[in-house]
Design a protein around this motif. Structure first.
Motif, mmCIF file in Angstrom:
data_model
loop_
_atom_site.group_PDB
_atom_site.id
_atom_site.type_symbol
_atom_site.label_atom_id
_atom_site.label_comp_id
_atom_site.label_asym_id
_atom_site.label_seq_id
_atom_site.Cartn_x
_atom_site.Cartn_y
_atom_site.Cartn_z
ATOM 1 N N TYR A 5 -5.783 -5.897 5.614
ATOM 2 C CA TYR A 5 -5.718 -7.338 5.401
ATOM 3 C C TYR A 5 -5.244 -7.684 3.986
ATOM 4 C CZ TYR A 5 -8.355 -6.976 9.683
ATOM 5 O OH TYR A 5 -8.732 -6.651 10.958
ATOM 6 N N THR A 6 -5.603 -6.873 2.995
ATOM 7 C CA THR A 6 -5.088 -7.141 1.649
ATOM 8 C C THR A 6 -3.582 -6.907 1.589
ATOM 9 O OG1 THR A 6 -5.593 -4.866 0.939
ATOM 10 C CG2 THR A 6 -7.274 -6.533 0.554
ATOM 11 N N HIS B 217 -1.546 -14.571 2.598
ATOM 12 C CA HIS B 217 -2.015 -14.671 3.972
ATOM 13 C C HIS B 217 -3.447 -15.188 3.916
ATOM 14 C CE1 HIS B 217 -2.936 -13.583 8.136
ATOM 15 N NE2 HIS B 217 -1.638 -13.408 8.323
ATOM 16 N N SER C 235 -6.253 -14.105 6.569
ATOM 17 C CA SER C 235 -6.875 -12.787 6.419
ATOM 18 C C SER C 235 -7.896 -12.792 5.282
ATOM 19 C CB SER C 235 -5.803 -11.722 6.161
ATOM 20 O OG SER C 235 -5.138 -11.955 4.929
ATOM 21 N N LEU D 59 -1.488 -7.772 3.634
ATOM 22 C CA LEU D 59 -0.782 -8.949 4.146
ATOM 23 C C LEU D 59 -0.496 -9.959 3.044
ATOM 24 C CD1 LEU D 59 -2.797 -9.514 7.457
ATOM 25 C CD2 LEU D 59 -0.594 -8.351 7.179
ATOM 26 N N SER D 60 -1.160 -9.795 1.885
ATOM 27 C CA SER D 60 -0.993 -10.757 0.784
ATOM 28 C C SER D 60 -0.415 -10.090 -0.458
ATOM 29 C CB SER D 60 -2.343 -11.413 0.458
ATOM 30 O OG SER D 60 -2.829 -12.147 1.546
ATOM 31 N N VAL E 197 -6.996 -1.737 11.770
ATOM 32 C CA VAL E 197 -7.583 -3.069 11.693
ATOM 33 C C VAL E 197 -9.030 -3.014 11.220
ATOM 34 C CG1 VAL E 197 -6.078 -3.879 13.534
ATOM 35 C CG2 VAL E 197 -8.389 -3.094 14.099
ATOM 36 N N LEU F 30 -11.992 -11.998 5.562
ATOM 37 C CA LEU F 30 -12.767 -11.057 4.750
ATOM 38 C C LEU F 30 -14.019 -11.724 4.182
ATOM 39 C CD1 LEU F 30 -9.843 -9.288 2.828
ATOM 40 C CD2 LEU F 30 -11.240 -8.303 4.654
#
Length: 535
Positions: A222-223, A236, A239, A225-226, A216, A243
């Motif tokens: 986080y990238t 997403h 997220s 997730l998209s 995390v 950022l």
């Protein structure tokens, strides 16, 4: 802001052209591989499974490899996102610190602009440039998917929008880090190391046990997730917003620290009472041209050598898992792994060859430095010493070759040490041959860099060199995949490298290297003698 855009326009153009072309070619290659693989796309996904798991630290996650979107996301998108983030870290570290190191900060502040406004303007300009880069790469990817018959324009732009958000955050955090260091090089060195470490740890998070939470901390968590080009995955937005929020907070914090520290000093450093001493000009020479090149370039050499050693070491450490995957290929699809040849030697050759892109990256960085020295008037100062153009060029090439020697030595030494640790037998003759050919290729690339620098004498030299080397590296993959004429390989300096761990280059490959390293250097010196001496 316009000054920031103008300062980095060449690098942004190189990113757009190189990234778009690389993705375009790779999408078509992967589409052909999915269509022509025996048993179809699902069989290919099953065959790739063990190798994907073995190389998890390098690329992850891997989902829906039986589709073009999933295969491309795994193969290219994750790496481009990481490279763009590293580039953003370098630019963030240099954003304000470079102004201080060039001693132009005082002049800007004397015009009445505040430190906070200056930082905000440069941050906004860099965010716009990163957006242009991400959009350009996304557009090239979208066009490739249309040509391949599987249009997914929305998925391409969402994927690289997430990459842009991560890059902006990395830029802001590196800019914040630079407030606590004495120069930009230290900041981007620390930032890049931490970022790449988080990338590797995040990819292997499920194997870290109680430390799985570390993922995390990685922007790539986080990238991922998209990854909207993967079937079933959507944008997403939360997220991505997170950022950007971190980037804004980091930018505000950077402004706060910048307002409260001395110029040319780290935050918290002891304030000097009275007038700030003028810093010694960085354009001075140090003892001799040779010593000057080392003093101003040793950090870069160490950074590139450490990167080469880390990459080679990681690849060799993965050798046992890679061999298990190769044997699985033969069980599932007889002959897929290449038969009964020396798989270990082939894998070592592959791992060792990865230092060549790093050597080329180092040469491009040297070319950028040579160009900056000329446009800033530093070369003019050297020629007034008096020093001849030929001597300046010879010294620069010598320093570049020293860096190549250090990078190659670090990579080869790590290969031998890690191979011994994982009980992999290494051919000493192959290692020696690998080292020699790496140096020869480094000399050939240095000759190309010298010619480009002398011809352009501006940032166009860096763009031309980077675009050629990127296209040349891509050719080595695209020509066999798309069954293009083999003579196209002769245009690639990387094809001339061959597989020196296994065998000496062929006569054709050797001719390319010798032509660049010999006549190429002579041409560079001839052009130097006849060119203008001032910008």
């Amino acid at each position: 802001m316009l000054e920031t855009l103008r300062e980095h326009r060449v690098a942004a153009l190189a990113w757009v052209i190189g990234g778009a072309l690389a993705n375009f070619a790779m999408v078509l290659s992967l589409a052909q591989e999915l269509d022509e693989f025996p048993g179809g796309a699902e069989a290919l996904a099953r065959v790739l499974g063990p190798s994907v798991e073995a190389f998890k630290p390098l690329r992850w996650p891997a989902e829906r490899l039986d589709t073009l979107g999933g295969y491309f996301t795994y193969h290219n998108a994750t790496l481009i996102t990481m490279f763009l983030a590293v580039y953003a870290v370098v630019q963030g570290a240099k954003s304000v610190r470079n102004l201080e190191e060039r001693h132009s900060m005082d002049l800007l502040l004397a015009t009445g602009i505040s430190r906070t406004r200056l930082l905000a303007v440069r941050s906004a300009g860099s965010a716009i440039l990163l957006a242009v880069v991400a959009a350009g790469i996304a557009a090239g990817t979208a066009v490739a998917f249309v040509v391949a018959g599987e249009p997914d324009t929305g998925g391409a732009f969402i994927t690289f929008l997430a990459a842009w958000c991560a890059a902006v955050m990395c830029f802001a955090l590196a800019q914040l880090l630079s407030q606590f260091t004495t120069n930009a090089k230290v900041a981007w060195g620390i930032g890049s190391t931490v970022l790449i470490g988080l990338y590797v740890l995040g990819n292997s998070a499920d194997e870290l046990g109680p430390f799985e939470f570390v993922q995390v901390l990685s922007p790539f968590f986080y990238t991922n997730l998209s990854r909207a080009m993967v079937p079933g995955v959507e944008a997403h937005w939360l997220s991505m917003a997170g950022l950007i929020a971190v980037a804004l907070v980091a930018t505000v914090a950077s402004a706060w620290f910048l307002e409260r520290r001395d110029l040319d000093a780290a935050y918290g450093a002891r304030r000097s009472h009275g007038r700030r001493h003028a810093a010694r000009p960085r354009s001075r020479t140090v003892g001799s041209l040779w010593a000057d090149g080392l003093v101003h370039g040793w950090v870069s050499i160490i950074a590139w050598a450490a990167s080469a050693a880390a990459l080679t070491g990681m690849m060799i450490a993965l050798e046992p898992a890679a061999m298990d995957a190769w044997e699985y290929f033969d069980v599932l699809l007889p002959g897929a792994s290449g038969g009964d040849g020396d798989r270990v030697a082939a894998y070592i050759a592959l791992s060792a060859s990865l230092m060549i892109p790093l050597i080329s990256g180092y040469v491009v960085a040297q070319s950028a430095k040579w160009t900056a020295d000329f446009t800033s008037g530093r070369v003019g100062l050297l020629l007034a010493a008096p020093v001849t153009w030929t001597r300046v060029l010879a010294t620069r090439i010598a320093v570049a070759m020293l860096g190549t020697v250090v990078i190659a030595a670090a990579s080869v030494t790590t290969l031998v040490v890690v191979a011994a640790a994982v009980e992999v037998e290494v051919d000493p003759v192959g290692v020696g041959r690998l080292f020699v050919i790496s140096l020869a290729l480094g000399l050939a690339m240095s000759a190309l860099a010298a010619i480009a620098t002398v011809v352009f004498k501006n940032r166009g030299a860096v763009v031309a060199l980077a675009v050629y080397l990127g296209a040349a590296y891509l050719l080595t993959f695209v020509v066999p995949m798309l069954e293009w004429p083999d003579w196209l390989n002769r245009l690639s300096v990387f094809h001339a490298f061959g597989n020196p761990y296994l065998e000496w280059p062929t006569p054709v490959q050797a001719t390319v290297i010798i032509a660049l390293a010999g006549p190429g250097l002579i041409l560079a010196f001839v052009l130097t003698a006849r060119s203008r001496k001032v910008p």
